[in-house]
Design a protein around this motif. Structure first.
Motif: not given
Length: 606
Positions: A15-24, A60-64
């Motif tokens: 429900q918060i973010y449907s993309g990938s390469n992130v950390t909750f 948070k995005f994992n690459n920045n």
């Protein structure tokens, strides 16, 4: 936890973010001004929610280093809980083969109470499982049937109650116990009249170890007067802890039961016990104690008669002030060796229960009576300083057989009822003994009456002035008969005069001697027996104090001197040698300070 439920925060990530390469990551607080998070949540998969909660999510995005903040609002809706109780099903294995069938549905009334639940029993789907985990999982393939056969004495299964309305469920255990019937044993009990009231009684519960072969804490024991009552379970004995009957039966029946329907019956036979044989059952007369204060209260030793009552072995003696207390087993005397007996209460009989192991008790009695003590008082005795006092003692209500009077010096001064001519002041004691053997010692004081004190007697010529002091008005006399208020006496004759003083209201007379000297002015030492010596008498009134006399010739030569406390005697010589006829000068000095001077004529034949 009531009112709190665990929630999986991770389940909200789509429900918060449907993309990938992130950390909750999850936090309890977020400052939108400084874009800082605080209060990290360490276990987001099991987050306790008390009704409503707000959680902040850092994505948070994992690459920045870029991140976004999301607010997660959680609102719990709690459905009614299914309240269950643990259940126990018991059965009796009368075949002793540990092969028993249980109907698990028989446990439902124990587990589910309609009054404690929102939904009725008809809303429940009830299934059974072998383990707690299987019951919670509720997988149909692990279910067991509602009828189960056990091969061991104790088995535990689990019941799952699930609401058809909302799908909520609860689980609880059912304990399945298989019992072998107890083996009752015929027994024999010896009974006594333990409380000595003439009726036999026994506490049937004291002998439960005799009624069954293998003791078990769950066994219950019920007693019956007839075998029929025992078999039908009717008319049980109401008070087995204190069973009594008149006449007392020779036999009763006991039913031993561990669970309902699992029991056995045996007989109890009674034998009337043998009563202890006392050497002497009394009554013992405890009548040798003197009542010290004659108040009817005295400590007495009740145990002194124990060897006379029973000496054949180990015995327990229990003392009571009434037979009612002995029969009831209450109010035993706690310290019979020093029992505070109160004769005023009218309870003069003590009941002694004698108990000996293996025998029935019996009772002995002690009757107590206290002896009166010959109590008396002697008032303070007053007497005059130059006198003595006597006193006769009368002790009412007693025949006195012994008197011992002791003076302040510790000397025995009388052994009769009368103290005679006692003249010492201080504390006296008198001990009397009555014909009942009781003694009493009293003390009393002996004191002088207050009397006036002659401080001084002043003589002047034929006059005396008496100086006396005292606490009351004083009277004066020279014969002890005729008294005057003035202290001066005139025209006294030569010789000794006794002066008397007393208080106006006094009983005592104080006296002291004074003297008016009779001084001759001439002697004729011619040996005819008449006026041969110069004699001045009555000097003994001064006691041991000395009177001095000196005689001088006209040349002031000392020719005679004498110190005496009796009388002056001069034969008119100098050491036995006659002296010329002439007048000689004398000086007489008395102990009271008076001085007399003058001439004495010595007339010889020459």
């Amino acid at each position: 936890m009531m009112g709190v439920e665990l929630y999986d925060l991770l389940s909200a990530q789509p429900q918060i973010y449907s993309g990938s390469n992130v950390t909750f990551t999850y936090y309890a607080s977020y400052n939108s001004t400084t874009h800082t998070f605080s209060g990290p949540i360490s276990n987001p998969g099991q987050f306790p929610v008390p009704g409503n909660a707000t959680v902040y999510v850092k994505v948070k995005f994992n690459n920045n280093e870029c991140f976004s903040a999301s607010q997660l609002n959680i609102q719990m809706t709690f459905l009614p809980v299914i309240v269950l109780k643990n259940a126990v099903l018991n059965t009796c294995d009368e075949d002793f083969n540990l092969n028993e069938t249980f109907q698990l549905n028989d446990a439902i009334p124990q587990m589910f109470l309609a009054s404690q639940n929102t939904y009725p029993l008809s809303d429940m789907t009830i299934t059974y499982y072998n383990t707690l985990a299987e019951a919670n999982a509720g997988v149909p393939s692990t279910q067991i049937g509602s009828s189960i056969v056990t091969t061991v004495s104790t088995v535990q299964v689990w019941a799952r109650f699930q609401s058809k309305t909302n799908g909520c469920f609860s689980v609880a255990p059912i304990e399945l116990n298989t019992y072998f019937p107890p083996k009752a044993i015929n027994s024999t009990i010896t009974v006594c009249d333990d409380n000595l009231d003439g009726v036999y009684e026994v506490n049937l519960m004291n002998y439960t170890n005799l009624y069954v072969d293998i003791p078990n804490t769950i066994n219950t024991f019920t007693f019956y007067l007839t075998q029929s009552d025992a078999q039908n379970g009717v008319n049980p004995i109401a008070n087995p802890q204190n069973f009594t009957a008149n006449p007392f039966p020779q036999q009763i029946w006991v039913k031993v039961m561990n669970i309902p329907g699992c029991d056995d019956i045996a007989t109890i036979n009674f034998i009337i016990g043998t009563k202890v044989v006392l050497q002497n059952s009394g009554p013992f007369l405890l009548n040798n104690v003197c009542d010290t204060l004659n108040d009817g209260i005295e400590n007495v030793n009740l145990t002194q008669y124990e060897p006379q009552i029973f000496s054949g072995g180990t015995a327990t003696f229990t003392y009571y002030t009434s037979l009612v207390d002995l029969n009831s087993g209450i109010n035993a005397i706690p310290n019979p060796a020093s029992y505070s007996f109160n004769q005023n209460l009218g309870l003069d009989t003590i009941y002694v229960k004698v108990s000996v192991p293996g025998l029935c008790p019996d009772v002995s009695t002690i009757k107590i009576s206290l002896k009166k003590v010959p109590i008396f008082e002697i008032p303070t005795q007053y007497f005059c300083p130059d006198a003595t006092f006597s006193y006769t003692l009368k002790v009412e209500g007693h025949t006195i057989v012994s008197y011992v009077w002791t003076n302040p010096a510790g000397q025995i001064v009388s052994t009769t009822d009368t103290l005679v001519n006692a003249g010492m002041v201080g504390t006296y004691t008198v001990t009397v003994t009555s014909d009942n053997g009781c003694s009493y010692t009293a003390t009393f004081e002996a004191k002088y009456y207050d009397v006036p004190v002659i401080q001084n007697m002043i003589a002047s010529g034929n006059t005396y002035t008496i100086i006396a002091t005292g606490s009351q008005p004083i009277l004066y006399s020279i014969d002890g008969i005729n008294w005057q208020a003035t202290n001066v006496f005139y025209n006294l004759p030569t010789g000794i005069t006794t002066f008397y003083v007393k208080y106006v209201e006094g009983k005592c007379i104080v006296k002291q001697d004074g003297v008016i000297l009779d001084i001759k002015n001439a002697i004729t030492p011619n040996g005819d027996g008449h006026n041969d010596k110069w004699i001045i008498r009555n000097l003994h009134v001064f006691g041991t104090k000395m009177t001095n006399v000196k005689v001088f010739d006209r040349y002031q030569y000392l020719i005679f001197e004498q110190n005496t406390n009796t009388e002056i005697i001069w034969d008119g010589t100098i050491a036995g040698r006659p002296i010329p006829t002439s007048s000689y000068w004398y000086v007489i000095t008395l102990p009271d300070g008076r001085t007399f001077t003058g001439w004495v004529l010595v007339k010889n034949n020459n």
